[in-house]
Design an enzyme around this catalytic site. Sequence first.
Site, PDB file in Angstrom:
ATOM      1  N   SER A  98      20.278 -37.524 -21.536  1.00  0.00           N
ATOM      2  CA  SER A  98      21.542 -36.600 -21.565  1.00  0.00           C
ATOM      3  C   SER A  98      21.300 -35.210 -21.311  1.00  0.00           C
ATOM      4  O   SER A  98      22.259 -34.408 -21.043  1.00  0.00           O
ATOM      5  CB  SER A  98      22.529 -37.209 -22.636  1.00  0.00           C
ATOM      6  OG  SER A  98      22.319 -36.356 -23.916  1.00  0.00           O
ATOM      7  N   THR A 158      22.658 -39.023 -26.851  1.00  0.00           N
ATOM      8  CA  THR A 158      23.203 -38.542 -28.198  1.00  0.00           C
ATOM      9  C   THR A 158      23.270 -37.044 -28.195  1.00  0.00           C
ATOM     10  O   THR A 158      23.949 -36.121 -28.467  1.00  0.00           O
ATOM     11  CB  THR A 158      22.618 -38.854 -29.200  1.00  0.00           C
ATOM     12  OG1 THR A 158      21.506 -38.377 -29.475  1.00  0.00           O
ATOM     13  CG2 THR A 158      22.853 -40.195 -29.806  1.00  0.00           C
ATOM     14  N   ASP A 159      22.236 -36.260 -27.345  1.00  0.00           N
ATOM     15  CA  ASP A 159      22.105 -34.892 -27.334  1.00  0.00           C
ATOM     16  C   ASP A 159      23.370 -34.222 -26.598  1.00  0.00           C
ATOM     17  O   ASP A 159      23.599 -33.260 -27.293  1.00  0.00           O
ATOM     18  CB  ASP A 159      20.611 -34.532 -26.534  1.00  0.00           C
ATOM     19  CG  ASP A 159      19.815 -34.704 -27.279  1.00  0.00           C
ATOM     20  OD1 ASP A 159      19.824 -34.996 -28.658  1.00  0.00           O
ATOM     21  OD2 ASP A 159      18.502 -34.629 -26.668  1.00  0.00           O
ATOM     22  N   THR A 178      18.992 -42.652 -25.173  1.00  0.00           N
ATOM     23  CA  THR A 178      17.937 -43.242 -25.960  1.00  0.00           C
ATOM     24  C   THR A 178      18.327 -44.641 -26.338  1.00  0.00           C
ATOM     25  O   THR A 178      17.544 -45.529 -26.437  1.00  0.00           O
ATOM     26  CB  THR A 178      17.985 -42.805 -27.411  1.00  0.00           C
ATOM     27  OG1 THR A 178      17.417 -41.398 -27.351  1.00  0.00           O
ATOM     28  CG2 THR A 178      17.170 -43.468 -28.488  1.00  0.00           C
TER      29      THR A 178
END
Length: 326
Positions: free
Chosen positions: A58, A91-92, A12
Amino acid sequence: MKNIMIVATGGTIAGVGEIGKSASYQAGEINIDEIIQSIPAINHIAHLSAVQYMNVDSNEMSPARWVQLANYLNELLVREDIDGIVVTHGTDTLDETAYFLNLTLRTYKPVIITGAMRPATAASADGPMNLYQAVALACHEEALGHGVMAVFSDTIYSGRDIQKVNNFKTDAFDKKDFGCLGYMRDDQAYFFARAFKKHTLQSEFSQQPLTSLPKVGIAYYYAGAGSEVLETLAKDCKGIVIAGSGSGNYSKEWIEKVGALSKKGIIIVRSSRVGHGIVFESPVFDEEKQTVPSNTLSPQKARVLLMLALSVTKETEKIREIFNVY
Ligand code: SIN
């Protein structure tokens, strides 16, 4: 000034959507050079170089990509003209990559991973500040020897313990029960803790280049869950992590299936779907000590460690020891 290399992988932080909005966007779209240009102050704290290593959401990370990334970073880290590395990442799955790198990088140099919850095109995007602070931390004298760290929302986390706990807010990460390593205030780092578990140079998984990782799956337990999922995973996995209820628990049907699969040589790790706490050995759910408790690792981090453990041994007792020290 220190020489810091930024290795961009997408997420992101490189996301693009409707100008000003943060709800809907495509991750992994813009180039790292564009992000750096949006932070003029960053060039006052470090001599920067940057490489767009990949540009993906990710959720496209995989064991094969982790291996390639770790080998690439290890090549960079031996260079005398690089003092530290910042990895930008979605971030996932950032918690998984951070732990993998924490166990496989052969260095005492600072390696910092960061990302963003809002795309680059959002009003008040959080990526630029996170990247600025990650670079500042990579330059910091006290950042040496901590293993891989993550910077997010003014906070320094260890790669082992960082966990995504919010899928919406910019303060999206936490550190379970262990306390963060420190805080960032603008470009200043304030440390007050040190990672205790083995990492980077002390890790047996960082000693030689990796080629591939054995397949490990995760089985999520819920009330009434049939044990067929374990059978299915066992068809092509060398190991299975169970995301059990409570302290890594499951039904009698699962106890039986786990016992049968363990006897066939599948290594089974018991972890918990509860976000906090610790999984110990259990005379109730595993009378014969056939499984390995995940300690404080989440199911997804236990999977990372089990893949690495299985790349050096197939012995349950050795793997039990590995789960105690990492
Ligand atoms: C991703 O993980 O690549 C998308 C989500 C994010 O970065 O926050």
